[in-house]
Motif scaffolding. Sequence first.
Motif, mmCIF file in Angstrom:
data_model
loop_
_atom_site.group_PDB
_atom_site.id
_atom_site.type_symbol
_atom_site.label_atom_id
_atom_site.label_comp_id
_atom_site.label_asym_id
_atom_site.label_seq_id
_atom_site.Cartn_x
_atom_site.Cartn_y
_atom_site.Cartn_z
ATOM 1 N N UNK A 759 32.652 38.787 31.523
ATOM 2 C CA UNK A 759 33.154 40.155 31.713
ATOM 3 C C UNK A 759 33.506 40.410 33.166
ATOM 4 N N UNK A 760 32.656 39.937 34.086
ATOM 5 C CA UNK A 760 32.936 40.106 35.519
ATOM 6 C C UNK A 760 34.228 39.396 35.895
ATOM 7 N N UNK A 761 34.394 38.165 35.407
ATOM 8 C CA UNK A 761 35.632 37.419 35.676
ATOM 9 C C UNK A 761 36.831 38.197 35.152
ATOM 10 N N UNK A 762 36.705 38.731 33.939
ATOM 11 C CA UNK A 762 37.812 39.471 33.316
ATOM 12 C C UNK A 762 38.219 40.666 34.184
ATOM 13 N N UNK A 763 37.230 41.435 34.639
ATOM 14 C CA UNK A 763 37.543 42.632 35.421
ATOM 15 C C UNK A 763 38.129 42.280 36.783
#
Length: 783
Positions: A759-763
């Motif tokens: 999720x962090x990578x996505x954001x």
Amino acid sequence: MEQVAERGLTTAEVEKRTALGQVNEVGRRSSRSLSAIVRANVLTLFNAVIAALWVVIMIFGQWQDGLFGLVIVANSAIGIIQELRAKRTLDRLAVVNEAPVRVRRDGEEAEIPPRKVVLGDLVLLCPGDRLLVDGEVMESGGLEIDESLLTGEADPVHKAPGDRVLSGSFVVAGTGSYVATEVGDNAYAARLAKEASAFGLAHSELRAGVTKFIKYITWLVVPIGLLLIWSQLNKAEDFSQAVTGAVAGIVTMIPEGLVLMTSIAFAVGVVRLGRRRCLVQELPAIEILARVDVLCLDKTGTLTAGGMNLAEVRPLGDDPLTTEALAALANLEKTPNPTVQAIKVANPAPSGWTVTATVPFSSARKWSGADFGEKGAWILGAADVLLTPATPEYGQAADLAATGLRVLALGRVETLNESLGTVEPRALVVLEQRIRPEAAETLRYFAKQNVAIKIISGDNPESVSAIATSLGVPGGQNAVDARTLPEDDPDKLAEILDTTTVFGRVTPHQKRLFVSALQSRGHTVAMTGDGVNDVLALKDADLGVAMGSGSGATRAVAQIVLMDDDFTSLPSVVGEGRRVLANIERVSSLFLTKTFYAIVLSLLAGVIGIAFPFTPRHSTLVNALTIGIPAFFLALAPSNERAKPGFVPRVLRLAIPWGVVCALAVHLTYRLAEARSATPEECRTAAVITLFLVTWWVLVLIARPYLLWRVALVAAMAVLFALSLAVPFTREFFALTLGDPTDDLVAVGISAVAALALTIVFRVVRRVDKSQVQDRPTDTLEV
């Protein structure tokens, strides 16, 4: 030859030549043959690799681990079926789109399909006709042929009896006829097409991006696959187990469904647009309009309907021949354009007017004329071309044009020739144009989508401005006369085009310059049109859109043809393009995440020297639930996301870190289970649980926005995996062994941490992508 010119071929001669195969049969550009479709979907590199690996598993492993071989059947069958559907749609519309050819047979004129023209046919020509076969001119009434698509020479060529004409050219002025001397594959344009030098396919950034992915992955699969095979053979005590582990890694590295999903998305788009009577002549064209940021519209036939009404004729002076002269000029044309047709309907041909010479109408001249001997030489054309600006007649015409009317001038000249001399004005001819009722709504749609509109017309600038203003086009009141533009200064021209919306008195040559100037500023340009004067600009634009009722030459060079002349179909084309781009980018992230986690796991297994953490049947189960089934639905879903450049780097920015996170989570789960002395089957099951959960979370992130059907799709995949673990038959079939609950809980915990990292990578990546878009120059994004 004189007999041919008089009566054409006889029915018996036509039948004889048809029997001999001397017919204009050529392959359509709109679709591939059945054999080509089958070869393209079956004989692929990935199918060959998967087939070879399947054979190895069948020899050394268990048949359940060979389930991935069904991918070949599924990919090939779905791809062939979808492309055949698209082919049927394309071919059916292509037949409708074929402009009939006028020929003279048995002394009478007839219209026949292009493929029915035979060697020796007498083909009749009028402005806007495309030459489909080579031949020799028999009759010429001021016949002018544009051969620029073949030779690059922009100026029309006068053709006299005995001159040679080539297929691929088109008539811009005058009338005539010619005898077909080369037909079918022997015609000049057909030979050029075979050599791939006549028409180029529309460029597809999407297809080019997928091709890049395949190339890069092919370079990686070979060395990593060899390393994995070597490590598994050294690690495993059982040879079949080593082969199974190596095959599992290699199969997972291959994004076998990505090409399929791209083809399906294109094919379904073609079928959907076909139902809306849009003929897509080149498959990648449905993608291009989604990228377009400038749409050049030809006023006549696009914003206005093809027909016109004669409003009034205002005499200038008391010449008694004025009315008869106007009628005589209008009735000279056998195939009149809409302007002349409106005059012709209201003015029957007068008697006693014998023509001694003519100058046919052309878009470059803006007028036509005829010499009627003792009744004088008369010309009819654009008022602001024929009249002198300082005269009161010019002012009257300008005032009328400012209200949106089309104004022509009728005048007398001393001598009729192409170089316009002094014109004695005799009348103003006022015509009403029919604005398409759907035009305003469609223009508002493009304004909301930040697509700049450029209205380009050969008409009077004030008239074009009035129509643009009535349609609510921003900047429509500030029209520019194209005759004042700096054609010799491309940078200055591009600057004017960027800041101006409406242009009048644009010549065909200038339309090409406009397209080129806009492209030089980084714009993706679409051009619409229906007349012969639009052909060259349509050819040069990134995307050419022709009206179905337009000239044959226009429809031939356009990538998209609106068969019902329905301007409101353009938003549908945009929607299909955006659906394809957004959805293929979405599923590409799924497929390439799988590829990169397989690469990382293979490297870890090869370098550290451990067993590959799952078998081919495990890969088949997880990939089906997190990629295969969801990707099929996501690739065909509606989408209105604006197309953005940088498809390849944007997908890789997500897929690579996601693949690394997934691989590390699976590897860590497997090693912890192994450290707790779990059996190999229990270790692999724990790894499979982690693999499903982390790739399922990738699906969750990719499936945004969360519409009800998307949530249901994602939830259904989780339920199916849970059933696979719970039902004894499926658990045994997929070799899933649930051991110590601690191992499974550890797998879930690691998956949760990995999901947070994903999720962090996505954001972060989404924020980077958004900032890059915002940093781009404003003039390429907004209007």
